[in-house]
Write a protein that holds these residues in place. Structure first.
Motif, PDB file in Angstrom:
ATOM      1  N   ASN A   2       0.846  -1.175   0.000  1.00  0.00           N
ATOM      2  CA  ASN A   2       0.000   0.000   0.000  1.00  0.00           C
ATOM      3  C   ASN A   2       0.893   1.240   0.000  1.00  0.00           C
ATOM      4  O   ASN A   2       1.694   1.417   0.916  1.00  0.00           O
ATOM      5  CB  ASN A   2      -0.909  -0.021   1.240  1.00  0.00           C
ATOM      6  CG  ASN A   2      -1.915   1.109   1.249  1.00  0.00           C
ATOM      7  OD1 ASN A   2      -1.561   2.265   1.129  1.00  0.00           O
ATOM      8  ND2 ASN A   2      -3.180   0.759   1.398  1.00  0.00           N
ATOM      9  N   PRO A   3       0.800   2.086  -1.024  1.00  0.00           N
ATOM     10  CA  PRO A   3       1.689   3.254  -1.083  1.00  0.00           C
ATOM     11  C   PRO A   3       1.477   4.246   0.060  1.00  0.00           C
ATOM     12  O   PRO A   3       2.429   4.895   0.494  1.00  0.00           O
ATOM     13  CB  PRO A   3       1.365   3.888  -2.437  1.00  0.00           C
ATOM     14  CG  PRO A   3       0.042   3.331  -2.818  1.00  0.00           C
ATOM     15  CD  PRO A   3      -0.052   1.977  -2.214  1.00  0.00           C
ATOM     16  N   LEU A   4       0.242   4.364   0.564  1.00  0.00           N
ATOM     17  CA  LEU A   4       0.012   5.255   1.703  1.00  0.00           C
ATOM     18  C   LEU A   4       0.688   4.709   2.958  1.00  0.00           C
ATOM     19  O   LEU A   4       1.259   5.469   3.756  1.00  0.00           O
ATOM     20  CB  LEU A   4      -1.488   5.438   1.940  1.00  0.00           C
ATOM     21  CG  LEU A   4      -2.244   6.277   0.904  1.00  0.00           C
ATOM     22  CD1 LEU A   4      -3.700   6.419   1.302  1.00  0.00           C
ATOM     23  CD2 LEU A   4      -1.604   7.648   0.747  1.00  0.00           C
ATOM     24  N   SER A   5       0.633   3.392   3.128  1.00  0.00           N
ATOM     25  CA  SER A   5       1.364   2.773   4.235  1.00  0.00           C
ATOM     26  C   SER A   5       2.854   3.028   4.082  1.00  0.00           C
ATOM     27  O   SER A   5       3.553   3.319   5.056  1.00  0.00           O
ATOM     28  CB  SER A   5       1.087   1.267   4.276  1.00  0.00           C
ATOM     29  OG  SER A   5      -0.274   0.997   4.557  1.00  0.00           O
ATOM     30  N   GLY A   6       3.350   2.930   2.840  1.00  0.00           N
ATOM     31  CA  GLY A   6       4.759   3.205   2.590  1.00  0.00           C
ATOM     32  C   GLY A   6       5.128   4.629   2.935  1.00  0.00           C
ATOM     33  O   GLY A   6       6.208   4.893   3.489  1.00  0.00           O
ATOM     34  N   ALA A   7       4.234   5.589   2.613  1.00  0.00           N
ATOM     35  CA  ALA A   7       4.504   6.993   2.935  1.00  0.00           C
ATOM     36  C   ALA A   7       4.572   7.204   4.445  1.00  0.00           C
ATOM     37  O   ALA A   7       5.434   7.943   4.945  1.00  0.00           O
ATOM     38  CB  ALA A   7       3.423   7.881   2.320  1.00  0.00           C
ATOM     39  N   LEU A   8       3.662   6.565   5.191  1.00  0.00           N
ATOM     40  CA  LEU A   8       3.684   6.681   6.657  1.00  0.00           C
ATOM     41  C   LEU A   8       4.955   6.066   7.239  1.00  0.00           C
ATOM     42  O   LEU A   8       5.559   6.613   8.162  1.00  0.00           O
ATOM     43  CB  LEU A   8       2.449   5.996   7.243  1.00  0.00           C
ATOM     44  CG  LEU A   8       1.109   6.696   7.032  1.00  0.00           C
ATOM     45  CD1 LEU A   8      -0.029   5.839   7.580  1.00  0.00           C
ATOM     46  CD2 LEU A   8       1.094   8.067   7.693  1.00  0.00           C
ATOM     47  N   ILE A   9       5.362   4.932   6.694  1.00  0.00           N
ATOM     48  CA  ILE A   9       6.579   4.274   7.185  1.00  0.00           C
ATOM     49  C   ILE A   9       7.803   5.132   6.895  1.00  0.00           C
ATOM     50  O   ILE A   9       8.690   5.283   7.740  1.00  0.00           O
ATOM     51  CB  ILE A   9       6.715   2.877   6.551  1.00  0.00           C
ATOM     52  CG1 ILE A   9       5.604   1.955   7.053  1.00  0.00           C
ATOM     53  CG2 ILE A   9       8.085   2.273   6.863  1.00  0.00           C
ATOM     54  CD1 ILE A   9       5.484   0.654   6.287  1.00  0.00           C
ATOM     55  N   LEU A  10       7.853   5.703   5.704  1.00  0.00           N
ATOM     56  CA  LEU A  10       8.980   6.562   5.355  1.00  0.00           C
ATOM     57  C   LEU A  10       9.014   7.794   6.263  1.00  0.00           C
ATOM     58  O   LEU A  10      10.091   8.229   6.696  1.00  0.00           O
ATOM     59  CB  LEU A  10       8.879   6.972   3.889  1.00  0.00           C
ATOM     60  CG  LEU A  10      10.177   7.403   3.202  1.00  0.00           C
ATOM     61  CD1 LEU A  10      11.215   6.298   3.262  1.00  0.00           C
ATOM     62  CD2 LEU A  10       9.894   7.793   1.756  1.00  0.00           C
ATOM     63  N   ALA A  11       7.843   8.342   6.563  1.00  0.00           N
ATOM     64  CA  ALA A  11       7.778   9.472   7.492  1.00  0.00           C
ATOM     65  C   ALA A  11       8.285   9.073   8.872  1.00  0.00           C
ATOM     66  O   ALA A  11       8.978   9.846   9.550  1.00  0.00           O
ATOM     67  CB  ALA A  11       6.344   9.993   7.578  1.00  0.00           C
ATOM     68  N   ALA A  12       7.948   7.858   9.305  1.00  0.00           N
ATOM     69  CA  ALA A  12       8.426   7.369  10.608  1.00  0.00           C
ATOM     70  C   ALA A  12       9.944   7.244  10.623  1.00  0.00           C
ATOM     71  O   ALA A  12      10.595   7.559  11.629  1.00  0.00           O
ATOM     72  CB  ALA A  12       7.779   6.018  10.921  1.00  0.00           C
ATOM     73  N   LEU A  13      10.520   6.791   9.506  1.00  0.00           N
ATOM     74  CA  LEU A  13      11.979   6.663   9.438  1.00  0.00           C
ATOM     75  C   LEU A  13      12.665   8.020   9.510  1.00  0.00           C
ATOM     76  O   LEU A  13      13.678   8.187  10.200  1.00  0.00           O
ATOM     77  CB  LEU A  13      12.382   5.933   8.153  1.00  0.00           C
ATOM     78  CG  LEU A  13      12.016   4.446   8.081  1.00  0.00           C
ATOM     79  CD1 LEU A  13      12.416   3.869   6.732  1.00  0.00           C
ATOM     80  CD2 LEU A  13      12.694   3.671   9.191  1.00  0.00           C
ATOM     81  N   TYR A  14      12.127   9.006   8.794  1.00  0.00           N
ATOM     82  CA  TYR A  14      12.693  10.352   8.859  1.00  0.00           C
ATOM     83  C   TYR A  14      12.515  10.954  10.253  1.00  0.00           C
ATOM     84  O   TYR A  14      13.351  11.733  10.707  1.00  0.00           O
ATOM     85  CB  TYR A  14      12.059  11.255   7.805  1.00  0.00           C
ATOM     86  CG  TYR A  14      12.684  11.121   6.436  1.00  0.00           C
ATOM     87  CD1 TYR A  14      13.887  11.758   6.142  1.00  0.00           C
ATOM     88  CD2 TYR A  14      12.082  10.362   5.438  1.00  0.00           C
ATOM     89  CE1 TYR A  14      14.473  11.645   4.888  1.00  0.00           C
ATOM     90  CE2 TYR A  14      12.656  10.239   4.180  1.00  0.00           C
ATOM     91  CZ  TYR A  14      13.856  10.883   3.913  1.00  0.00           C
ATOM     92  OH  TYR A  14      14.437  10.757   2.671  1.00  0.00           O
TER      93      TYR A  14
END
Length: 338
Positions: free
Chosen positions: A66-78
């Motif tokens: 899910n690309p939205l899940s990916g965006a949230l995960i990437l935000a968490a990493l940053y």
């Protein structure tokens, strides 16, 4: 007058209920695999397509798509570490672009299957590097190692497809071990932290702290992305929840089991950590990868619940469609990974 007021109240109640259903339907529209987005993106700019493919690759690390899940995960990493966030972004883009250049299967590329190994490689290079954050030379092996994952994926796929097995994170495990073997703690350009077997470390207190145990459960989910802080780990868990509540529940259950007790995967992880630690190498995710592969090879009654690789989607969808699948019939199956 009273009848008019009652009718108006009923109409308002129906409107609120209808609005609630529309909001819920809108939210559900962005859960699961978001297949509609692939059709929508077909005629869009390549840069936008690449962004969606990369975000799917980010979420594929934790078995979501899910690309939205990916965006949230990437935000968490940053949030947890901008340096690791940058490395993860470069890793997933490098591997995805390499797959495009090599003309790999378009469905695999658009599904993010060539991105997640590259992301893990770049993240772990940053975690094990003893040169500190913002050491720009590390970008070179991070991009090169991420691209190498595509070659390994392409080579392993025909072999594992014979048993309808996923390539999973075999490329990541191979590349990161080779990188650490080729560099070492005293390397001039790419030094890394030495790894010691758990048995050589001083024993900690065996007293359990309930708060720390509970805190360790969501942290166990975040550590899949080398994230060791609570807030970003909870955001990662929320991203999994967006994709599939059932998958999020299993992620928490698996983390809790690993925190509180030792079952098969935990034993394998301890054994591999002791074995590879003798030569200064981490076990990475070899234990889970090998255990899952063995579980997928099981025959007997459990095999009847096996989902063909080409039909794997969100767990909720899999449960609804289970009657359509027949275990053991690999003819006409689409060859993909999870």
């Amino acid at each position: 007058m009273w009848m008019d007021t009652k009718a108006e109240a009923k109409e308002a109640s129906r409107n609120r209920a209808s609005l609630g259903r529309r909001v819920l339907s809108g939210l559900l529209f962005f859960t699961g695999d978001m297949e509609f987005l692939d059709k929508y993106m077909q005629d869009k700019l390549f840069a936008l397509q690449l962004a969606v493919w990369g975000l799917r690759g980010v979420s594929r690390v934790i078995l979501a798509n899910n690309p939205l899940s990916g965006a949230l995960i990437l935000a968490a990493l940053y949030w947890a570490s901008p340096w690791l966030g940058l490395l993860g972004t470069l890793g997933v883009l490098a591997s995805t672009l390499t797959a495009v250049i090599m003309e790999q299967d378009s469905d695999e590329v658009s599904g993010g299957l060539h991105g997640f190994n590259g992301m893990l490689v770049s993240l772990l290079m940053g975690v094990f590097s003893s040169a500190g954050d913002w050491y720009w030379w590390l970008l070179l092996p991070a991009c090169f190692g991420s691209a190498t994952c595509v070659f390994l994926y392409s080579g392993l796929s025909p072999v594992l497809d014979r048993w309808d097995l996923p390539v999973a994170v075999f490329p990541f495990n191979i590349v990161i071990v080779l990188f650490l073997l080729c560099t070492g703690p005293d390397n001039l350009f790419f030094p890394h932290h030495p790894v010691m077997p758990p048995g050589l470390l001083e024993p900690n207190s065996t007293e359990l702290n309930a708060v720390e145990v509970i805190r360790g459960i969501p942290l166990g989910v975040g550590q899949i992305y080398a994230c060791e802080t609570l807030g970003p780990s909870l955001l990662i868990l929320g991203a999994v929840l967006l994709y599939s509540p059932l998958l999020a529940a299993h992620a928490l259950l698996g983390s809790a089991v690993g925190t509180l007790a030792a079952f098969l995967s935990s034993y394998a992880d301890i054994a591999l950590n002791n074995l590879l630690g003798t030569v200064g190498l981490p076990a990475c995710s070899w234990a889970s990868t090998l255990v899952v592969t063995l579980m997928l090879l099981l025959t007997g009654s459990l095999a009847s619940y096996r989902i063909p690789m080409g039909q794997v989607m969100a767990p909720e969808h899999n449960l609804r469609s289970h009657s359509k699948w027949k275990a053991g019939n690999t003819a006409d199956r689409e060859s993909t990974d999870v």
